[in-house]
Design a protein around this motif. Structure first.
Motif, short mmCIF file in Angstrom:
data_model
loop_
_atom_site.label_atom_id
_atom_site.label_comp_id
_atom_site.label_asym_id
_atom_site.label_seq_id
_atom_site.Cartn_x
_atom_site.Cartn_y
_atom_site.Cartn_z
N VAL A 1 10.92 -2.32 18.52
CA VAL A 1 10.20 -3.40 17.90
C VAL A 1 9.54 -3.02 16.36
N SER A 2 8.91 -1.92 16.49
CA SER A 2 8.56 -1.40 15.01
C SER A 2 9.66 -1.06 14.19
N GLY A 3 10.67 -0.51 14.94
CA GLY A 3 11.82 -0.23 13.95
C GLY A 3 12.43 -1.23 13.35
N GLU A 4 12.63 -2.53 14.10
CA GLU A 4 13.03 -3.87 13.76
C GLU A 4 12.30 -4.46 12.70
N THR B 1 0.83 -1.05 0.04
CA THR B 1 0.14 -0.04 -0.12
C THR B 1 0.86 1.20 -0.07
N GLY B 2 2.36 0.98 0.20
CA GLY B 2 3.12 2.44 0.29
C GLY B 2 2.86 3.12 1.56
N MET B 3 2.45 2.54 2.51
CA MET B 3 2.31 3.31 3.98
C MET B 3 3.55 2.72 5.02
N LEU B 4 4.49 3.50 5.08
CA LEU B 4 5.45 3.15 6.02
C LEU B 4 5.12 2.95 7.48
N SER B 5 4.60 2.06 8.20
CA SER B 5 4.05 1.98 9.59
C SER B 5 5.48 1.95 10.41
N PHE B 6 5.43 2.63 11.48
CA PHE B 6 6.17 2.59 12.59
C PHE B 6 5.77 2.30 13.77
N GLY B 7 4.52 1.77 13.81
CA GLY B 7 3.75 1.61 14.82
C GLY B 7 3.29 0.18 14.93
N HIS B 8 3.99 -1.03 14.37
CA HIS B 8 3.30 -2.30 14.68
C HIS B 8 3.82 -2.80 15.66
N THR C 1 2.71 9.45 12.84
CA THR C 1 1.67 9.16 13.68
C THR C 1 1.40 7.98 14.23
N THR C 2 1.65 6.87 13.32
CA THR C 2 1.79 5.50 13.61
C THR C 2 2.88 5.35 14.71
N LEU C 3 4.01 5.82 14.64
CA LEU C 3 5.05 5.81 15.76
C LEU C 3 4.37 6.64 17.06
N GLN D 1 3.42 4.75 20.91
CA GLN D 1 3.94 5.41 21.94
C GLN D 1 3.08 5.51 23.09
N ILE D 2 1.68 5.95 22.52
CA ILE D 2 0.60 6.16 23.45
C ILE D 2 0.51 4.66 24.09
#
Lengths: 317, 298
Positions: A247-250, A55-62, A118-120, A124-125
């Motif tokens: 973990v999201s970063g990994e 989808t081309g959306m980079l998620s940093f919140g997994h 925002t996912t990041l 964090q929230i």
């Protein structure tokens, strides 16, 4: 020609699955555990590939989805006795899906970089909530629980052994892979890919882009949550560290190293990263992330297709 | 009516006053960090994930220079210069090859940089927090508190640095080049402005500002290798709330959010007060995704 390569794909697929299934019989305990972990992290990476690669959306919140899967499973295992495997899976999925819906509703209003940030922040929230809500989540110490027996409801139950745990994880990951592959090849998946290629044009053609994005984030969150459940069952604990952004970063690193948009690539990336960590930490102890980080930067610059990128056409036909 | 009066009577005004001062002080530091971030974003379309690590590295260099020379101001200057040079080098090595590619790849590259820098700091300086001695130790009476002058000095210095940046952007040759490159990169290039070097310069300025705020903030909390992440997250929130690439908006948003967090920490613990800034972000995304402190786009 096409038919033949289709056949090679399925033969290759069966061979790999058979090898992975036979592995615990031949490998020593440490490497068997290692392989199980690669599969679990691979599932997490694969779930984020649906967003990053298709989808081309980079998620940093997994990590939020993964962590809520863990805590959902923990909640089910701690409150219901005797512990039930499928209830744990169900609760983990519900937890992850709830978080994913919440995050997706807000973050899909934004694109590209804004989405990533925002996912990041959403992850964090949830990290802060889990970290500070000590009464329910155990705070910094997390939760520990007993592993549920492997069961087919009302028919059969047996405690997990090391081998059956591996096979269970392998079965779940393989099934998830097949489902994800089907999703990406379905008309729905095609729309996701067209959003990646040109969002405005997709909207102009008449697709409700936002709704597709919300569903994509939710699906991705579900599979990430499933990975979290598996990890919780394997390690018998849930800890706030796994909701933390590292973990999201990994997960992103797995994707980039293995090759985004290939589904198989992220699993390979996860295996590559974990092997790298295993070998490098013998020389660099806990500072292995210095060489790994440098390698990661180099791969972003010189090898944007990842390890498996060159084989993409061959694998994902 | 009396119920409303009771609510007003229940507000601890002395604490509110103290937290207002605290909020403005942290807000100014945050504004310094965020303005570097927003400057880099506005001009290069690069979200600098390593910004918090540059902040942290600045603080560490400040620790080292302070230990050898004993002068805080020298530490501030040298840390700023070294990190600015490092930033320029990082931009040339990692970001310049990515020019013209998907902006998302720049997040990945700077994320890699942040991993390397953070673990380098852990390796070099160890996990124990270091302390920077404040240059002035006096304090004045704020209600029942001995309020250190140094905190007010930080706010003033941050404001001065941001003001200098504004003057530089407004009147300096490089500043005019930077603004030209923001408005239209291709046109600026056509007019003979060395756009790639403008990018490098902007990254260096942003890095230097991060380092300066790291040294200034060092005396208030310990210097650790993980201090960057909190700040970069807050700075991201500020930059989104203030409107991406908008310098004035970032400063307003930084003070706004810090004040809210300071007030919230009267009633809840500081760790939970962070949630307030997250809520502000969510509301911003819902109501005005372009940012709270920007004029409505026509």
């Amino acid at each position: 020609m096409k038919k033949r390569s289709h056949k090679t794909y399925w033969i290759g697929f069966c061979v790999v699955v058979a090898l992975l299934a036979a592995a615990p019989l031949a490998l020593p305990d440490f490497w068997r555990r290692f392989l199980t972990e690669i599969l679990i992290w691979g599932l997490l990476a694969m779930s984020s590939d649906l967003l990053v690669g298709y989808t081309g959306m980079l998620s940093f919140g997994h990590s939020a989805f993964f962590g809520l899967g863990m805590y959902g499973a923990a909640a089910a295992l701690l409150t219901v006795s005797p512990p039930n495997l499928w209830l744990a899976v169900g609760c983990g999925l519900v937890g992850a899906a709830g978080v994913a819906l919440f995050a997706a509703y807000f973050s899909t209003r934004l694109r590209d970089i804004y989405f990533a940030i925002t996912t990041l922040i959403f992850s964090q929230i949830f990290y802060v909530i889990i970290f500070t809500w000590t009464d329910v989540t155990g705070g910094e110490n997390g939760l520990t629980f007993r592993r549920p027996p492997l069961s087919i409801p009302w028919i059969y139950a047996t405690p997990f052994t090391n081998e059956t745990l591996h096979w269970f994880v392998l079965a779940v990951v393989t099934a998830s892979y097949l489902i994800l592959r089907r999703i990406t090849q379905s008309p729905f998946g095609m729309v996701l890919q067209s959003i990646r290629e040109n969002e405005n044009r997709t909207r102009a053609v008449g697709y409700p882009v936002e709704r597709y994005k919300v569903v994509a984030v939710m699906l991705s969150g579900l599979f990430a949550g499933l990975a979290g459940v598996l990890y919780a069952i394997q390690n018998r604990f849930a800890a706030p560290d796994f909701v933390y952004f590292l973990v999201s970063g990994e997960t992103v690193i797995f994707n980039v190293m293995g090759g985004i948009g290939t589904l198989i690539g992220p699993i390979v990336g996860a295996g590559f990263f974990l092997l790298l960590r295993e070998t490098l930490s013998r020389f660099f102890t806990e500072y292995y992330l210095i060489p790994v980080g440098m390698m990661f930067i180099a791969m972003v610059i010189f090898m944007p297709q990842g390890l498996l990128g060159f084989a993409r056409n061959w694998l994902n036909r | 009516m009396s119920a409303i009066l009771e609510i007003f009577a229940a507000i601890p005004y002395d604490q509110v006053l103290i937290q207002t001062v605290n909020g403005i002080v942290t807000g100014m530091i945050l504004a310094l960090v965020a303005s570097g971030l927003t400057l880099i974003f506005g001009i290069m379309d690069v979200v600098n994930f390593a910004h918090g690590e540059l902040f942290m590295l600045g603080a560490y260099i400040g620790v080292v220079v302070l230990a050898t020379t004993g002068s805080f101001w020298l530490a501030l200057l040298i840390a700023t210069l070294i990190v600015a040079l490092l930033g320029a080098a990082l931009q040339i090595v990692t970001l310049r090859p990515l020019l013209g590619r998907d902006p998302l790849t720049t997040i990945l590259a700077t994320f890699g940089v942040s991993l390397v820098l953070q673990n380098y700091a852990l390796w070099q300086f160890g996990p124990v927090a270091r302390k920077i001695q404040e240059p002035i130790t006096g304090s004045f009476q704020l209600l029942y508190l001995e309020y250190p002058w140094y905190r007010l000095l930080i706010a003033a210095l941050s404001a001065a640095i941001i003001g200098a940046l504004w003057l530089f952007l407004k009147f300096g040759t490089w500043g005019i080049w930077i603004r030209a490159a923001t408005q239209d990169r291709v046109m600026a290039q056509a007019m003979g402005i060395p756009v790639p070097w403008v990018h490098t310069g902007v990254f260096a300025i942003g890095a230097g500002m991060a380092a300066a705020s790291g040294v200034l903030f060092g005396p208030l909390v310990g210097v650790t290798h993980a201090m960057g992440l909190d700040w970069v997250l807050k700075a991201f929130i500020v930059v989104v709330v203030g409107g991406m690439g908008n310098l004035g908006g970032s400063i307003a948003a930084a003070v706004f959010i810090s004040l809210l967090e300071a007030y919230a920490s009267i009633w809840v613990s500081p760790a939970q007060a962070v949630i307030v800034s997250f809520v502000v972000l969510i509301l911003t995304l819902l109501i005005r995704p372009t940012g709270l402190f920007v004029p409505t786009p026509k």
